[in-house]
Design a protein around this motif. Structure first.
Motif, PDB file in Angstrom:
ATOM      1  N   UNK A  33       0.938  -1.306   0.021  1.00  0.00           N
ATOM      2  CA  UNK A  33      -0.218   0.060  -0.017  1.00  0.00           C
ATOM      3  C   UNK A  33       0.644   1.016  -0.117  1.00  0.00           C
ATOM      4  N   UNK A  34       1.050   2.097  -0.863  1.00  0.00           N
ATOM      5  CA  UNK A  34       1.077   3.371  -1.349  1.00  0.00           C
ATOM      6  C   UNK A  34       0.300   4.880  -1.313  1.00  0.00           C
ATOM      7  N   UNK A  35       1.106   6.027  -1.144  1.00  0.00           N
ATOM      8  CA  UNK A  35      -0.273   7.120  -1.138  1.00  0.00           C
ATOM      9  C   UNK A  35      -0.766   6.986  -2.538  1.00  0.00           C
ATOM     10  N   UNK A  36       0.036   6.535  -3.039  1.00  0.00           N
ATOM     11  CA  UNK A  36      -0.781   6.352  -4.630  1.00  0.00           C
ATOM     12  C   UNK A  36      -1.894   5.129  -4.608  1.00  0.00           C
ATOM     13  N   UNK A  37      -2.137   4.562  -3.630  1.00  0.00           N
ATOM     14  CA  UNK A  37      -3.111   4.009  -3.018  1.00  0.00           C
ATOM     15  C   UNK A  37      -4.285   4.436  -2.502  1.00  0.00           C
ATOM     16  N   UNK A  38      -4.105   5.037  -1.618  1.00  0.00           N
ATOM     17  CA  UNK A  38      -5.141   6.002  -1.083  1.00  0.00           C
ATOM     18  C   UNK A  38      -5.583   7.354  -1.662  1.00  0.00           C
ATOM     19  N   UNK A  39      -4.811   7.536  -2.679  1.00  0.00           N
ATOM     20  CA  UNK A  39      -5.292   9.111  -3.575  1.00  0.00           C
ATOM     21  C   UNK A  39      -6.569   7.875  -4.926  1.00  0.00           C
ATOM     22  N   UNK A  40      -5.895   6.597  -5.314  1.00  0.00           N
ATOM     23  CA  UNK A  40      -6.720   6.085  -5.888  1.00  0.00           C
ATOM     24  C   UNK A  40      -7.839   5.633  -5.983  1.00  0.00           C
ATOM     25  N   UNK A  41      -8.104   5.455  -4.728  1.00  0.00           N
ATOM     26  CA  UNK A  41      -9.317   4.470  -3.637  1.00  0.00           C
ATOM     27  C   UNK A  41     -10.220   5.870  -3.568  1.00  0.00           C
ATOM     28  N   UNK A  42     -10.315   7.054  -3.510  1.00  0.00           N
ATOM     29  CA  UNK A  42     -10.300   8.657  -3.274  1.00  0.00           C
ATOM     30  C   UNK A  42     -11.136   8.763  -5.035  1.00  0.00           C
TER      31      UNK A  42
END
Length: 237
Positions: free
Chosen positions: A50-59
């Motif tokens: 899990x990365x920052x990009x994962x979180x951004x993709x979630x939202x």
């Protein structure tokens, strides 16, 4: 009708917004409360990948697939910098950015740069000792606290490495869209509260509107109706 996307803070999940989202919907507004990968009901997906990009993709996935426009993006606590990054990436999708008693960073910084270095080092030591170097262990609230009463065992372990990554934040973001920092005024001398007070000051210096709210750090539990109505006021006509 306004469109809200509410992003939870550390150890939580979309469930933390239940009372606030219920009030917003009762008032006729559209609300999404995404849970970031590895948190809450998605805690079974917790992994070192899990990365920052994962979180951004979630939202961003919620905004895209729900075809949301003129979004009021609200982020609580630890995920304030994430919201700053999202707003910098896709300001055209947003009507307003709201950081709710959150951490605030400037261009080139990481989420952990909002903390005092000693607090970050202590957290990293905890992660190294009990979280295999990549996750923050589950929070165990004090018995009798509001965290215990409202969380009811739902605080989950959370990814750590996304918060060590630099967040791409647009300089002078308030020139691109309205930005508001909501500061909860019932503060202690804890490292987190000290960092949030410093974050509010930095946001104010950078041109953000600042609103004070008479509550502790989790107003979605203590004053959900008042918080919902404040968000409606911030949404404007």
């Amino acid at each position: 009708m306004a469109t809200f996307v509410l992003v939870h803070g550390g150890w939580f999940g979309g469930w933390v917004w239940h009372a606030v989202s219920g009030e917003l919907r009762r008032l006729g507004h559209d609300v999404s409360t995404p849970t970031l990968t590895g948190y809450g009901e998605r805690s079974h997906l917790l992994s070192p990948a899990i990365s920052l990009s994962t979180f951004m993709d979630d939202v961003l996935g919620v905004i895209r697939f729900e075809e949301l426009h003129d979004v009021i993006l609200v982020a609580h606590s630890l995920n304030g910098p994430l919201a700053q990054g999202l707003a910098s990436l896709q300001p055209s999708a947003l009507k307003r950015l709201v950081l709710l008693d959150a951490f605030y960073i400037r261009p080139g910084e990481r989420t952990v740069d909002a903390f005092e270095s000693g607090f970050t080092a202590g957290t990293q030591a905890w992660v190294d000792a009990a979280g295999e170097g990549w996750f923050v262990p589950r929070m165990e609230p004090d018995q009798g606290s509001i965290d215990a009463a409202e969380g009811r065992g739902r605080h989950a372990a959370m990814p750590w490495t996304p918060y060590l990554e630099p967040v791409t934040v647009q300089d002078k973001l308030p020139a691109r869209l309205p930005c508001t920092f909501v500061l909860c005024t019932e503060k202690t001398s804890s490292p987190a509260d000290t960092a949030i007070l410093a974050s509010a000051q930095r946001a104010r210096e950078d041109g953000w509107d600042t609103v004070e709210l008479g509550s502790g750090h989790v107003p979605m539990w203590t004053i959900p109706v008042e918080l919902a109505r404040l968000l409606v006021d911030l949404a404007g006509p």
